[in-house]
Design an enzyme around this catalytic site. Structure first.
Site, mmCIF file in Angstrom:
data_model
loop_
_atom_site.group_PDB
_atom_site.id
_atom_site.type_symbol
_atom_site.label_atom_id
_atom_site.label_comp_id
_atom_site.label_asym_id
_atom_site.label_seq_id
_atom_site.Cartn_x
_atom_site.Cartn_y
_atom_site.Cartn_z
ATOM 1 N N ARG A 1 -49.776 35.018 -7.856
ATOM 2 C CA ARG A 1 -49.332 33.636 -7.594
ATOM 3 C C ARG A 1 -50.487 32.646 -7.687
ATOM 4 O O ARG A 1 -50.281 31.482 -7.996
ATOM 5 C CB ARG A 1 -48.596 33.571 -6.255
ATOM 6 C CG ARG A 1 -47.233 34.283 -6.331
ATOM 7 C CD ARG A 1 -46.575 34.474 -4.976
ATOM 8 N NE ARG A 1 -47.334 35.314 -4.079
ATOM 9 C CZ ARG A 1 -47.253 36.648 -4.019
ATOM 10 N NH1 ARG A 1 -46.441 37.289 -4.816
ATOM 11 N NH2 ARG A 1 -47.980 37.332 -3.170
ATOM 12 N N GLU B 1 -55.080 47.301 4.121
ATOM 13 C CA GLU B 1 -54.577 47.989 5.307
ATOM 14 C C GLU B 1 -54.484 49.492 5.076
ATOM 15 O O GLU B 1 -54.694 50.292 5.972
ATOM 16 C CB GLU B 1 -53.166 47.485 5.647
ATOM 17 C CG GLU B 1 -53.080 46.049 6.063
ATOM 18 C CD GLU B 1 -51.630 45.615 6.204
ATOM 19 O OE1 GLU B 1 -50.832 46.391 6.760
ATOM 20 O OE2 GLU B 1 -51.314 44.512 5.756
#
Length: 181
Positions: A64, A101
């Site tokens: 994006r 993560e």
């Protein structure tokens, strides 16, 4: 913040609960991109503080950040530099590894995309934990970029990404914040 800007953005961003995993509220800007008024307003607001400044390149983080960064580069008469996931660029690249993560990932850019001393603005849709943006800053600096700012439509301040970039001496510009995410 300008209330009409906040209202425009809030009404244009889709919230998707439990994506990509339970307990996460995903802030989807594809609806903002599809709304001509909200998209234009976002680009104008991200560009405004730097209007009249000499900016050489806009660096956009996949994916994006490419859309937002391309529009900002056009508006500022600057070049555009894609920062991509490993293996997506066809020419000689420089690469940096960073933590996610769930493990490690790598991003890269072309070796010849930035000349030392060029003034660069980093762009992506959202700043959350800041791992990707922090790696992009380090990659750009490795190439000698003078990072003027990092710009995002959305800030998730409770996740600390903005603080990470500011600790690196980067000016951070965001348009809207969602607390508690």
């Amino acid at each position: 913040m300008n209330t009409s800007l906040e209202q425009t953005l809030l009404s244009a961003i889709r919230n998707i609960p439990d994506y990509p995993k339970p307990g996460v509220m995903f802030r989807d800007i594809t609806t903002l991109l599809g709304n001509a008024r909200a998209f234009r307003r976002s680009i104008d607001e991200l560009v405004h503080p730097y209007a009249g400044s000499k900016i050489d390149k806009i660096a956009g983080i996949e994916a994006r950040g490419f859309i937002l960064g391309g529009a900002i580069a056009h508006q500022m008469s600057a070049g555009f530099v894609p920062i991509r996931k490993k293996g997506k660029l066809p020419h000689d690249t420089v690469r940096i590894a960073y933590s996610l993560e769930y493990g490690l990932d790598e991003m890269e850019m072309h070796k010849d995309a930035i000349a030392p001393g060029e003034k660069v603005i980093l762009v992506d849709d959202l700043i959350a934990t800041g791992g990707t943006a922090e790696a992009a800053v380090k990659l750009l600096r490795q190439m000698g970029a003078d990072i003027v700012a990092a710009c995002f439509v959305i800030d998730l301040p409770d996740l600390g990404g903005r603080r990470k970039l500011e600790a690196l001496g980067v000016d951070v510009r965001t348009l809207i914040a969602f607390e508690g995410d």
